[in-house]
Scaffold this active site. Structure first.
Site, mmCIF file in Angstrom:
data_model
loop_
_atom_site.group_PDB
_atom_site.id
_atom_site.type_symbol
_atom_site.label_atom_id
_atom_site.label_comp_id
_atom_site.label_asym_id
_atom_site.label_seq_id
_atom_site.Cartn_x
_atom_site.Cartn_y
_atom_site.Cartn_z
ATOM 1 N N HIS A 1 0.853 -1.183 0.000
ATOM 2 C CA HIS A 1 0.000 0.000 0.000
ATOM 3 C C HIS A 1 0.887 1.230 0.000
ATOM 4 O O HIS A 1 1.944 1.233 0.610
ATOM 5 C CB HIS A 1 -0.904 0.009 1.241
ATOM 6 C CG HIS A 1 -2.081 0.929 1.101
ATOM 7 N ND1 HIS A 1 -2.002 2.263 1.364
ATOM 8 C CD2 HIS A 1 -3.347 0.682 0.694
ATOM 9 C CE1 HIS A 1 -3.183 2.817 1.136
ATOM 10 N NE2 HIS A 1 -4.024 1.883 0.731
ATOM 11 N N ASP B 1 -7.915 -5.340 0.123
ATOM 12 C CA ASP B 1 -8.399 -6.157 -0.984
ATOM 13 C C ASP B 1 -8.047 -7.629 -0.869
ATOM 14 O O ASP B 1 -8.549 -8.451 -1.627
ATOM 15 C CB ASP B 1 -7.836 -5.619 -2.312
ATOM 16 C CG ASP B 1 -8.413 -4.262 -2.624
ATOM 17 O OD1 ASP B 1 -9.625 -4.096 -2.410
ATOM 18 O OD2 ASP B 1 -7.667 -3.383 -3.063
HETATM 19 N N1 CMC Z 1 3.960 -7.526 -4.822
HETATM 20 C C1 CMC Z 1 5.285 -7.554 -5.003
HETATM 21 N N2 CMC Z 1 6.104 -6.511 -4.876
HETATM 22 C C2 CMC Z 1 5.543 -5.344 -4.542
HETATM 23 C C3 CMC Z 1 4.156 -5.222 -4.328
HETATM 24 C C4 CMC Z 1 3.368 -6.378 -4.475
HETATM 25 N N3 CMC Z 1 2.060 -6.326 -4.296
HETATM 26 N N4 CMC Z 1 3.871 -3.946 -4.003
HETATM 27 C C5 CMC Z 1 5.027 -3.278 -4.010
HETATM 28 N N5 CMC Z 1 6.041 -4.128 -4.342
HETATM 29 C C6 CMC Z 1 7.480 -3.815 -4.399
HETATM 30 C C7 CMC Z 1 7.821 -3.049 -5.670
HETATM 31 O O1 CMC Z 1 8.202 -3.930 -6.702
HETATM 32 C C8 CMC Z 1 8.960 -2.204 -5.173
HETATM 33 O O2 CMC Z 1 10.107 -3.027 -5.074
HETATM 34 P P1 CMC Z 1 11.585 -2.415 -5.401
HETATM 35 O O3 CMC Z 1 11.810 -1.371 -4.345
HETATM 36 O O4 CMC Z 1 12.492 -3.580 -5.319
HETATM 37 O O5 CMC Z 1 11.492 -1.823 -6.777
HETATM 38 C C9 CMC Z 1 8.569 -1.829 -3.752
HETATM 39 O O6 CMC Z 1 7.735 -2.918 -3.329
HETATM 40 C C10 CMC Z 1 7.791 -0.516 -3.647
HETATM 41 O O7 CMC Z 1 6.703 -0.574 -4.552
HETATM 42 P P2 CMC Z 1 6.032 0.679 -5.244
HETATM 43 O O8 CMC Z 1 5.348 0.208 -6.492
HETATM 44 O O9 CMC Z 1 7.036 1.783 -5.365
HETATM 45 O O10 CMC Z 1 4.981 1.109 -4.151
HETATM 46 P P3 CMC Z 1 3.747 2.045 -4.391
HETATM 47 O O11 CMC Z 1 3.509 2.749 -3.124
HETATM 48 O O12 CMC Z 1 3.915 2.885 -5.609
HETATM 49 O O13 CMC Z 1 2.595 1.005 -4.724
HETATM 50 C C11 CMC Z 1 0.673 -0.316 -4.604
HETATM 51 C C12 CMC Z 1 1.529 0.732 -3.897
HETATM 52 C C13 CMC Z 1 -0.610 -0.561 -3.792
HETATM 53 C C14 CMC Z 1 0.253 0.204 -6.008
HETATM 54 C C15 CMC Z 1 1.484 -1.611 -4.752
HETATM 55 O O14 CMC Z 1 1.853 -2.091 -3.485
HETATM 56 C C16 CMC Z 1 0.753 -2.691 -5.542
HETATM 57 O O15 CMC Z 1 0.811 -2.692 -6.773
HETATM 58 N N6 CMC Z 1 0.066 -3.630 -4.839
HETATM 59 C C17 CMC Z 1 -0.730 -4.626 -5.498
HETATM 60 C C18 CMC Z 1 -2.047 -4.028 -5.920
HETATM 61 C C19 CMC Z 1 -2.968 -3.817 -4.739
HETATM 62 O O16 CMC Z 1 -3.156 -4.699 -3.908
HETATM 63 N N7 CMC Z 1 -3.583 -2.621 -4.685
HETATM 64 C C20 CMC Z 1 -4.575 -2.292 -3.670
HETATM 65 C C21 CMC Z 1 -4.191 -1.138 -2.839
HETATM 66 S S1 CMC Z 1 -5.270 -0.981 -1.423
HETATM 67 C C22 CMC Z 1 -6.812 -0.523 -2.042
HETATM 68 C C23 CMC Z 1 -6.863 0.855 -2.567
HETATM 69 O O17 CMC Z 1 -6.398 1.788 -1.885
HETATM 70 O O18 CMC Z 1 -7.439 1.035 -3.630
#
Ligand code: CMC
Length: 431
Positions: A308, A366
């Protein structure tokens, strides 16, 4: 409020500028950069808004490191376990928990706005039956502004209130009709003697040829899912609603914009993606291979329902839903559903794996909501629709707060331009 004793100093090209620091009631202080461009001729750069507060708000507070979520100061756990969705809706919208008399009136007002204009019912028939329910939702909610002209004057507080009540009341009806159209069953009209969640389940699952009794455990679980999704501070869809509303667009159009944004898999679409992932994994023995794929950056596979932008701890909503999932499966006699086993084991493995620990990736809302919704009988394509239904009260509360803020102006971000500098047009024959 601005704390006159605290300022930030920025030095650009030898010129120093003092920037005021603002303090909220809790949470990080905020550097007020509104005059930065005027005096120093620079913009700030923060794509994804990781360090930017886009507005002042008194509605929802999140402490992502501690895993805390408060609606108007009240912990989400207490509201979800001791109250109900319409009470939280009143709280989010009006700012305080309702007195018994206020609650009675609010429930009455919402209940008596649940029907939609009959002409709208005909709209559904224009869609293909295999249209994604979110596509239908964006269109139908946007279309409310074509039917309820008497509540689109955003400068009239009473019209704002009526539009808000209409949306809280009609979204379940529109969502249920979207579902019925999707599965090819006749529409079921609202029943005013049922509670908000019961009425929704009834509109979704009753059919004219049989009596349908709503299971109270399932209605409670549905209501809890609505409460947990009701608001979540300045997330992408809420920011979309605010930005759309900042131009003076009517509230129905703004909420339709919010629904469009929520549809994306990184936001509200994640519960659908999380369930698809669990179904693809299928059995517990396939989990290790899947986890390896997630950790392999070249695979582009993410563990959906994990991670998140704000929570760097267990999402408090996920904890409540984990318990709720057990109640629902017990009520339905499905305790041995393999999907629940896969989810539990996936969570256990991920929470002990350094990849997830180092990146502070925990289950989010989720991860378990999809399992519950599937057990309730909803197809995955409806999951984000249910999220939109619940989030409508949050969106509309945030929209109202913005409209009532005297300092509100149209939202207009700037950019770091990286395109070609000025050049002369080249006539077609010379290219
Ligand atoms: N699985 C594997 N690796 C992950 C995941 C995941 N679900 N989420 C983040 N990472 C890794 C990402 O690859 C990165 O690694 P590195 O530093 O080695 O490059 C690190 O963690 C940071 O990730 P980020 O993409 O910079 O983090 P963010 O804050 O931009 O993304 C997120 C947040 C929710 C989009 C992401 O965690 C994600 O894609 N999660 C899966 C989708 C999901 O469950 N979304 C629902 C969010 S809650 C409901 C809502 O608010 O709508």
């Amino acid at each position: 409020m601005t704390d006159a004793t605290k300022t930030a100093t920025i030095s650009i090209g030898g010129k120093t500028q003092e920037l005021p620091i603002m303090q909220g009631t809790i949470g990080p202080d905020v550097v007020d950069i509104a005059k930065l461009y005027g005096e120093s001729k620079v913009f700030t750069f923060d794509p994804g808004f990781t360090s930017t507060a886009a507005c002042k708000s008194a509605i929802t507070y999140i402490d992502g490191d501690e895993g805390i979520l408060l609606y108007r100061g009240y912990p989400i756990e207490q509201l979800a376990m001791e109250g109900d969705f319409l009470e939280s809706s009143y709280l989010l919208y009006y700012g305080e928990l309702p007195t018994p008399a206020q609650r009675k009136k609010f429930v009455h007002d919402i209940t008596h706005h649940t029907m939609i204009h009959e002409q709208m019912v005909l709209f559904f028939r224009g869609f293909r039956r295999d249209a994604h329910p979110m596509a239908v939702m964006v269109a139908m909610v946007g279309a409310l502004s074509a039917f309820y002209h008497d509540s689109t004057d955003i400068n009239d507080p009473r019209q704002r209130e009526i539009a808000s009540h209409r949306m809280i009341a009609k979204l379940p009806t529109i969502a249920a009709m979207t579902y019925k159209y999707h599965v090819g069953q006749p529409f079921v009209y609202p029943q005013n003697h049922l509670s908000y969640a019961e009425n929704f389940l009834h509109m979704c699952f009753a059919v004219p040829c049989e009596e349908y009794k709503v299971n109270p455990v399932l209605a409670k679980a549905m209501d809890r899912i609505f409460t947990l999704h009701a608001d979540h501070e300045q997330n992408a869809s809420t920011s979309t609603v605010r930005l759309a509303g900042s131009s003076g667009a009517n509230p129905f159009a703004c909420i339709a914009a919010g629904i469009a944004c929520l549809w994306g898999p990184a936001h509200g679409g994640a519960n659908e993606a999380a369930l698809k992932m669990l179904e693809e994994i299928g059995t517990v023995d396939k989990i290790p291979v899947f986890i390896e794929k997630v950790k392999d950056k070249s695979s582009n596979v993410r563990l959906m329902g994990f991670g998140h932008r704000v929570y760097k701890n267990y999402d408090p909503r996920a904890k409540i839903l984990q318990a709720s999932a057990h109640e629902v499966f017990e009520a339905l006699g499905k305790q041995d559903d393999p999907l629940l086993d896969v989810a539990r084991e996936l969570e256990r493995i991920a929470l002990s794996d350094p990849y997830f620990i180092d990146r502070k990736l925990y289950p989010n809302v989720d991860f378990y909501s999809g399992i519950i919704l599937r057990a309730l009988g909803f197809p995955t394509s409806m999951f984000t629709v249910l999220f939109a239904l619940a989030r409508t009260v949050g969106w509309i509360s945030q929209w109202k707060e913005m409209i009532e803020d005297p300092s509100q102006r149209i939202g207009r971000p700037r950019q770091l331009y990286v395109g070609p500098t000025k050049r002369d047009y080249v006539p077609m024959g010379k290219r």
